[in-house]
Design an enzyme around this catalytic site. Sequence first.
Site, PDB file in Angstrom:
ATOM      1  N   THR A   1     -10.127  -5.027   2.811  1.00 16.75           N
ATOM      2  CA  THR A   1      -8.720  -4.981   2.789  1.00 16.75           C
ATOM      3  C   THR A   1      -8.218  -3.913   1.931  1.00 16.75           C
ATOM      4  O   THR A   1      -8.694  -3.337   0.857  1.00 16.75           O
ATOM      5  CB  THR A   1      -8.116  -6.270   2.298  1.00 16.75           C
ATOM      6  OG1 THR A   1      -6.793  -6.379   2.089  1.00 16.75           O
ATOM      7  CG2 THR A   1      -8.801  -6.494   0.814  1.00 16.75           C
ATOM      8  N   GLU A   2      -7.196  -3.124   2.503  1.00 13.11           N
ATOM      9  CA  GLU A   2      -7.021  -1.877   1.770  1.00 13.11           C
ATOM     10  C   GLU A   2      -6.096  -1.988   0.373  1.00 13.11           C
ATOM     11  O   GLU A   2      -6.181  -0.685  -0.015  1.00 13.11           O
ATOM     12  CB  GLU A   2      -5.512  -1.316   2.754  1.00 13.11           C
ATOM     13  CG  GLU A   2      -4.593  -1.944   2.702  1.00 13.11           C
ATOM     14  CD  GLU A   2      -3.504  -1.285   3.649  1.00 13.11           C
ATOM     15  OE1 GLU A   2      -2.441  -0.827   3.318  1.00 13.11           O
ATOM     16  OE2 GLU A   2      -3.899  -1.298   4.865  1.00 13.11           O
ATOM     17  N   ASN A   3      -6.024  -3.273   0.051  1.00  7.53           N
ATOM     18  CA  ASN A   3      -5.500  -3.294  -1.406  1.00  7.53           C
ATOM     19  C   ASN A   3      -6.691  -3.397  -2.453  1.00  7.53           C
ATOM     20  O   ASN A   3      -6.604  -3.286  -3.595  1.00  7.53           O
ATOM     21  CB  ASN A   3      -4.602  -4.348  -1.730  1.00  7.53           C
ATOM     22  CG  ASN A   3      -5.271  -5.699  -1.441  1.00  7.53           C
ATOM     23  OD1 ASN A   3      -5.621  -5.922  -0.186  1.00  7.53           O
ATOM     24  ND2 ASN A   3      -5.101  -6.757  -2.343  1.00  7.53           N
TER      25      ASN A   3
ATOM     26  N   HIS B   1      -7.226   1.416  -5.363  1.00  7.71           N
ATOM     27  CA  HIS B   1      -6.328   1.800  -4.136  1.00  7.71           C
ATOM     28  C   HIS B   1      -6.898   3.107  -3.435  1.00  7.71           C
ATOM     29  O   HIS B   1      -6.940   3.057  -2.103  1.00  7.71           O
ATOM     30  CB  HIS B   1      -4.955   1.671  -4.090  1.00  7.71           C
ATOM     31  CG  HIS B   1      -4.045   1.026  -3.107  1.00  7.71           C
ATOM     32  ND1 HIS B   1      -2.879   0.880  -3.039  1.00  7.71           N
ATOM     33  CD2 HIS B   1      -4.423   0.844  -1.750  1.00  7.71           C
ATOM     34  CE1 HIS B   1      -2.271   0.573  -1.994  1.00  7.71           C
ATOM     35  NE2 HIS B   1      -3.368   0.353  -1.147  1.00  7.71           N
TER      36      HIS B   1
ATOM     37  N   SER C   1     -10.048   2.684  -1.585  1.00  8.35           N
ATOM     38  CA  SER C   1     -10.133   2.123  -0.231  1.00  8.35           C
ATOM     39  C   SER C   1      -9.427   3.058   0.812  1.00  8.35           C
ATOM     40  O   SER C   1      -9.867   2.896   1.908  1.00  8.35           O
ATOM     41  CB  SER C   1      -8.879   0.781  -0.527  1.00  8.35           C
ATOM     42  OG  SER C   1      -8.742   0.252   0.579  1.00  8.35           O
TER      43      SER C   1
END
Length: 225
Positions: A48-50, A87, A90
């Site tokens: 997940t990008e967070n 972040h 990511s």
Amino acid sequence: MTTRISRADLARRIAADIPDGAVVNLGIGAPTLVADHLPADREIVLHTENGLLGMGPAPAPERIDPDLINAGKQAVTAVAGAAYFHHADSFAMMRGGHLDVCVLGAFQVAQNGDLANWSTGEPGAIPAVGGAMDLAIGAKSVYVMTDLLTRAGEPKLVDACTYPLTGVGCVSRVYTDHAVFEITDAGFAVTEAFGDNTIEQLRELTGLALIDATDAAASASQEGK
């Protein structure tokens, strides 16, 4: 009447196509449902990008941890061995080609694989492309999960996108509530129609000259003999 499958059944169908060992990002909205239907006999790592690698399915209400959320601010779980990171790291994973598959929603998908999924272009719309553009161009395979038609009955599969693009020529496959479509050099190929749906019905709904993948495969087989 055409057959429509539920979002849960569509999520299960998508999950069945994700290969063992894949690192996968699930976009905001309906694609997050895929996490609840991953085959138990495969090791699939969710990103997940967070900033979480090793995301698990949604927790039971009494097991919610407010510090564990996905990019859509939904409560998630973390599997054994999960990792947390900045972040920026990511997005480096996303842009660097380290994701095998991403599953995104869509407003429109064009026959050449163009994707529009962040704005309908209406005046005053809030810009919100977010990380979708990074996923669309960074993932090795881009799967789209969407309804075939809008609430107004307009097809989401189009000859060319009229909404602002998220990515150009990036979509690999489109999973809809009516059928599964592959992006080919000749346009959309129907690889699986759900229920009693026929190619002719799907052509009528979309207004496109859809390819019957079964017929195309049979023709190619005959030519190879």
